[in-house]
Design a protein around this motif. Structure first.
Motif, PDB file in Angstrom:
ATOM      1  N   GLN A  66      53.210 -34.043 -32.928  1.00  0.00           N
ATOM      2  CA  GLN A  66      52.271 -35.030 -33.452  1.00  0.00           C
ATOM      3  C   GLN A  66      52.818 -36.450 -33.314  1.00  0.00           C
ATOM      4  O   GLN A  66      52.059 -37.383 -33.011  1.00  0.00           O
ATOM      5  N   ILE A  67      54.117 -36.616 -33.511  1.00  0.00           N
ATOM      6  CA  ILE A  67      54.667 -37.964 -33.385  1.00  0.00           C
ATOM      7  C   ILE A  67      54.826 -38.338 -31.914  1.00  0.00           C
ATOM      8  O   ILE A  67      54.696 -39.504 -31.539  1.00  0.00           O
ATOM      9  N   ALA A  68      55.049 -37.350 -31.041  1.00  0.00           N
ATOM     10  CA  ALA A  68      55.051 -37.632 -29.597  1.00  0.00           C
ATOM     11  C   ALA A  68      53.658 -38.062 -29.152  1.00  0.00           C
ATOM     12  O   ALA A  68      53.507 -38.985 -28.336  1.00  0.00           O
ATOM     13  N   ASN A  69      52.618 -37.393 -29.679  1.00  0.00           N
ATOM     14  CA  ASN A  69      51.241 -37.790 -29.371  1.00  0.00           C
ATOM     15  C   ASN A  69      50.997 -39.248 -29.778  1.00  0.00           C
ATOM     16  O   ASN A  69      50.367 -40.026 -29.040  1.00  0.00           O
ATOM     17  N   LEU A  70      51.473 -39.604 -30.958  1.00  0.00           N
ATOM     18  CA  LEU A  70      51.294 -40.963 -31.480  1.00  0.00           C
ATOM     19  C   LEU A  70      51.970 -41.983 -30.581  1.00  0.00           C
ATOM     20  O   LEU A  70      51.374 -43.012 -30.215  1.00  0.00           O
ATOM     21  N   VAL A  71      53.215 -41.714 -30.209  1.00  0.00           N
ATOM     22  CA  VAL A  71      53.952 -42.637 -29.346  1.00  0.00           C
ATOM     23  C   VAL A  71      53.254 -42.770 -27.996  1.00  0.00           C
ATOM     24  O   VAL A  71      53.068 -43.880 -27.475  1.00  0.00           O
ATOM     25  N   SER A 112      53.345 -32.127 -25.184  1.00  0.00           N
ATOM     26  CA  SER A 112      54.123 -30.945 -25.548  1.00  0.00           C
ATOM     27  C   SER A 112      55.594 -31.327 -25.519  1.00  0.00           C
ATOM     28  O   SER A 112      56.044 -32.011 -24.591  1.00  0.00           O
ATOM     29  N   ILE A 113      56.335 -30.925 -26.531  1.00  0.00           N
ATOM     30  CA  ILE A 113      57.760 -31.247 -26.622  1.00  0.00           C
ATOM     31  C   ILE A 113      58.543 -29.957 -26.864  1.00  0.00           C
ATOM     32  O   ILE A 113      58.235 -29.199 -27.775  1.00  0.00           O
ATOM     33  N   VAL A 114      59.542 -29.727 -26.033  1.00  0.00           N
ATOM     34  CA  VAL A 114      60.503 -28.637 -26.249  1.00  0.00           C
ATOM     35  C   VAL A 114      61.879 -29.209 -25.943  1.00  0.00           C
ATOM     36  O   VAL A 114      62.124 -29.653 -24.811  1.00  0.00           O
ATOM     37  N   TYR A 115      62.755 -29.221 -26.927  1.00  0.00           N
ATOM     38  CA  TYR A 115      64.087 -29.770 -26.680  1.00  0.00           C
ATOM     39  C   TYR A 115      64.840 -28.870 -25.697  1.00  0.00           C
ATOM     40  O   TYR A 115      64.887 -27.657 -25.868  1.00  0.00           O
ATOM     41  N   ASN A 116      65.426 -29.485 -24.706  1.00  0.00           N
ATOM     42  CA  ASN A 116      65.392 -30.879 -24.337  1.00  0.00           C
ATOM     43  C   ASN A 116      64.686 -31.084 -23.002  1.00  0.00           C
ATOM     44  O   ASN A 116      64.715 -32.157 -22.418  1.00  0.00           O
ATOM     45  N   ASN A 141      63.258 -36.788 -26.513  1.00  0.00           N
ATOM     46  CA  ASN A 141      64.257 -35.778 -26.859  1.00  0.00           C
ATOM     47  C   ASN A 141      65.632 -36.383 -27.098  1.00  0.00           C
ATOM     48  O   ASN A 141      66.376 -35.916 -27.971  1.00  0.00           O
ATOM     49  N   ARG A 142      65.999 -37.391 -26.330  1.00  0.00           N
ATOM     50  CA  ARG A 142      67.295 -38.022 -26.540  1.00  0.00           C
ATOM     51  C   ARG A 142      67.341 -38.756 -27.880  1.00  0.00           C
ATOM     52  O   ARG A 142      68.374 -38.779 -28.556  1.00  0.00           O
ATOM     53  N   VAL A 143      66.234 -39.387 -28.262  1.00  0.00           N
ATOM     54  CA  VAL A 143      66.212 -40.167 -29.501  1.00  0.00           C
ATOM     55  C   VAL A 143      66.105 -39.263 -30.726  1.00  0.00           C
ATOM     56  O   VAL A 143      66.847 -39.434 -31.701  1.00  0.00           O
ATOM     57  N   VAL A 146      61.328 -30.299 -22.045  1.00  0.00           N
ATOM     58  CA  VAL A 146      59.928 -30.734 -22.007  1.00  0.00           C
ATOM     59  C   VAL A 146      59.870 -31.995 -22.853  1.00  0.00           C
ATOM     60  O   VAL A 146      60.007 -31.944 -24.074  1.00  0.00           O
ATOM     61  N   ASP A 147      59.674 -33.133 -22.199  1.00  0.00           N
ATOM     62  CA  ASP A 147      59.988 -34.413 -22.818  1.00  0.00           C
ATOM     63  C   ASP A 147      58.848 -35.408 -22.627  1.00  0.00           C
ATOM     64  O   ASP A 147      57.955 -35.224 -21.796  1.00  0.00           O
TER      65      ASP A 147
END
Length: 293
Positions: free
Chosen positions: A148-153, A189-193, A115-117, A195-196
């Motif tokens: 999807q990109i969080a999954n990849l990382v 799962s990503i939710v700014y800021n 989330n910071r990046v 859920v990271d």
């Protein structure tokens, strides 16, 4: 006749807890999100001032010499016609997010926060309505699809000695496995800021993330300056679909095997995650669904 061993179905608290206040009163959701975000910003400032956390922020276009892991994930899933425009919009969002991540170096002692990046995905920054998951349903939302990109990382990090500090997963299994490459249960799962995906470098060497969008795939590489002494194999075990009270649940365990690069021998293994989620689609014919009490 083969007997399938079935452990008792113990549902995670998030699937058995009473509806949250914001679920009962959706009009409260914006205020709740603002409070979560303020709490996270305060935590970021406190961590920075105390020196307890050094956030990764340096980017370079020069590749570190060793490619430790690479992966590509298909950009467009085959969904219903009324959802495909959200899939195409997702590509726009992924391209913007990938540019923010590409080249970042996580130096020894530093911590990477997705989330910071990436930052807040707003229309002002060029993000568009993509597919978001909410309570097991797909809906349109600005910045949708960047999970999807969080999954990849996350997948690449699991194949390295980096430490996953924080990661949340979806409470629902939203889509069948058609075309799945990664094991179920390793997504984010990503939710700014608030859920990271947060990763810390506890080693003595730097790691670099490269991410970009191609014609058909989202691409990623995890690079470093020298090859670590160990490699990692990540796999799912104990995959089961279980039906109880008319609902279908999916569960498995995600394990990581540790391999000595010099000898090729396995020197350890660890349970990374036990997953259980509500399935919101009808399992395909041929998928065994076991009835349980």
């Amino acid at each position: 006749m083969t007997t399938v061993h079935v452990e008792p179905l113990e549902l995670p608290a998030r699937l058995t807890a009473p509806p949250r206040l914001t679920q009962r009163h959706p009009w409260l959701l914006p205020a709740a999100m603002a409070a979560h975000r303020a709490r996270r910003r305060t935590q970021w400032v406190r961590d920075a001032w105390s020196g307890r956390v050094v956030w990764a922020s340096h980017h370079t276009t020069d590749d570190l010499p060793v490619r430790l892991k690479q992966h590509g994930s298909l950009l467009l899933r085959e969904l219903s016609a009324d959802q495909m425009h959200l899939q195409h919009n997702k590509v726009t969002n992924l391209r913007l997010a990938a540019r923010r991540i590409d080249g970042i170096v996580i130096a020894p002692g530093e911590t990477f926060s997705f989330n910071r990046v990436v930052g807040n995905c707003t229309r002002r920054k060029g993000y568009v309505d993509g597919m978001k998951l909410s309570n097991g349903e797909a809906e349109a939302g600005v910045g949708g699809g960047i999970c999807q990109i969080a999954n990849l990382v996350h997948w690449m990090v699991l194949h390295s000695p980096l430490t996953v500090v924080e990661r949340s997963e979806h409470s629902f299994d939203p889509f069948p496995d058609k075309g799945r490459v990664l094991p179920w249960g390793v997504g984010c799962s990503i939710v700014y800021n608030y859920v990271d995906l947060v990763v810390r470098n506890d080693t003595d060497q730097p790691f670099q993330l490269r991410t970009w969008v191609g014609d058909r795939y989202l691409h990623g590489q995890l690079r470093t300056d020298r090859r670590p002494a160990r490699s990692y194999k990540v796999e799912a075990r104990g995959e089961q679909f279980l039906r109880r009270d008319g609902q279908v649940f999916r569960r498995n365990q995600v394990w990581r095997r540790v391999i000595d690069r010099r000898t090729g021998d396995q020197v350890g293994e660890e349970l990374l995650k036990t997953n259980c989620a509500l399935v919101v689609y009808e399992p395909a014919p041929g998928v065994e669904v076991i009835d349980v009490d």
